[in-house]
Design an enzyme around this catalytic site. Structure first.
Site, PDB file in Angstrom:
ATOM      1  N   LEU A   1       0.871  -1.170   0.000  1.00 31.94           N
ATOM      2  CA  LEU A   1       0.000   0.000   0.000  1.00 31.94           C
ATOM      3  C   LEU A   1       0.905   1.216   0.000  1.00 31.94           C
ATOM      4  O   LEU A   1       1.943   1.221   0.670  1.00 31.94           O
ATOM      5  CB  LEU A   1      -0.897   0.031   1.251  1.00 31.94           C
ATOM      6  CG  LEU A   1      -2.002  -1.025   1.382  1.00 31.94           C
ATOM      7  CD1 LEU A   1      -2.747  -0.827   2.704  1.00 31.94           C
ATOM      8  CD2 LEU A   1      -2.977  -0.961   0.214  1.00 31.94           C
ATOM      9  N   ASP A   2       0.535   2.240  -0.747  1.00 28.03           N
ATOM     10  CA  ASP A   2       1.324   3.465  -0.755  1.00 28.03           C
ATOM     11  C   ASP A   2       1.431   4.028   0.656  1.00 28.03           C
ATOM     12  O   ASP A   2       0.570   3.801   1.511  1.00 28.03           O
ATOM     13  CB  ASP A   2       0.688   4.522  -1.661  1.00 28.03           C
ATOM     14  CG  ASP A   2       0.637   4.091  -3.111  1.00 28.03           C
ATOM     15  OD1 ASP A   2       1.432   3.219  -3.502  1.00 28.03           O
ATOM     16  OD2 ASP A   2      -0.202   4.631  -3.856  1.00 28.03           O
ATOM     17  N   ARG A   3       2.461   4.795   0.874  1.00 27.49           N
ATOM     18  CA  ARG A   3       2.695   5.370   2.206  1.00 27.49           C
ATOM     19  C   ARG A   3       1.472   6.140   2.706  1.00 27.49           C
ATOM     20  O   ARG A   3       1.098   6.046   3.873  1.00 27.49           O
ATOM     21  CB  ARG A   3       3.913   6.292   2.176  1.00 27.49           C
ATOM     22  CG  ARG A   3       4.289   6.851   3.533  1.00 27.49           C
ATOM     23  CD  ARG A   3       5.588   7.624   3.473  1.00 27.49           C
ATOM     24  NE  ARG A   3       6.154   7.823   4.802  1.00 27.49           N
ATOM     25  CZ  ARG A   3       7.411   8.147   5.029  1.00 27.49           C
ATOM     26  NH1 ARG A   3       8.250   8.300   4.016  1.00 27.49           N
ATOM     27  NH2 ARG A   3       7.853   8.312   6.262  1.00 27.49           N
TER      28      ARG A   3
END
Length: 242
Positions: free
Chosen positions: A54-56
């Site tokens: 998952l993106d930051r």
């Protein structure tokens, strides 16, 4: 920080990842505690193996494995598209009621020491289904417009291309609020002025369905919305148009 564990057995563990936390350490992480892998290892007392990303800035369901074999088998499900992923996001403008974004995406490679990504290789199939759940119109000027329009959208990406949802909604001209890479700087500026404590990348992984890599049981794991998103939706409620 203690991560919220949504599911755990001897093979897998799933958490509700908070926004702002990397999945694993990279040059972007300054401290060890800035990554889920290290925090979860300390919290469970076991080594964990990442299965997907998952993106930051994205919050929500994140699954990891306790063994390489479980990680390999589950990663295959993500690779062949047999997992079912549901996200929710807040976008600029009024989205269509529902639709499918069929727009191929080229591979993105992270550039060391930079926050941007380099496009490489040929385009690959990328399909995203979506349904607009709510629309809001606020009496707040944004750039040349005298009102701010927003949409709360449920999204189901078929693949898991890097930044697929973010890039697809940019393609629709409905970029995600708080997206500093693909978003609209005008609406991001206004949103951060109105809601400085709530606005970040407004993307949440709400549900993940997959077959357990060992028992083959169908698992459905849900992650409640983070407090910042809930607060913002509460604020927007009086401005709902649909």
């Amino acid at each position: 920080m203690t991560l919220e564990i949504l599911y755990q057995d001897e093979h897998l563990v799933a958490v509700n990842k908070p926004s702002g936390l990397l999945v694993h350490r990279t040059h972007l992480a300054k401290e060890e505690e800035d990554a889920v892998v290290q925090q979860l290892r300390d919290q469970t007392g076991q080594w964990v193996f990442p299965v997907h990303r998952l993106d930051r800035g994205t919050s929500g369901v994140l699954v990891m494995a306790f063994t390489p074999e479980a990680a390999r088998q589950l990663a295959e499900q993500f690779s062949d598209g047999s997992t079912q992923k549901t996200y929710h996001c807040l976008t600029r403008g009024f989205c269509e009621d529902n639709g499918t974004i069929d727009y191929p995406l080229a591979k993105l490679n992270e550039q060391k020491g930079r926050s941007r990504f380099k496009i490489e290789g040929t385009e690959r199939e990328a399909v995203t289904h979506f349904q607009c759940l709510q629309q809001f119109e606020l009496p707040v000027p944004v750039s040349r417009y005298d009102k701010m329009r927003l949409s709360w959208v449920e999204v189901c990406p078929k693949q898991g291309r890097k930044h697929q949802i973010r890039r697809h909604f940019k393609h629709l001209l409905n970029p995600l609020v708080g997206d500093t890479c693909y978003g609209c700087r005008h609406i991001n500026k206004v949103a951060r002025t109105l809601w400085p404590d709530e606005v970040r990348l407004m993307l949440h992984a709400s549900q993940l369905r997959f077959h357990h890599p060992i028992t083959e049981e169908l698992l459905s794991i849900d992650a409640k919305l983070s407090e910042d998103i809930q607060n913002l939706l509460t604020y927007l409620a009086p401005f709902r148009t649909t």
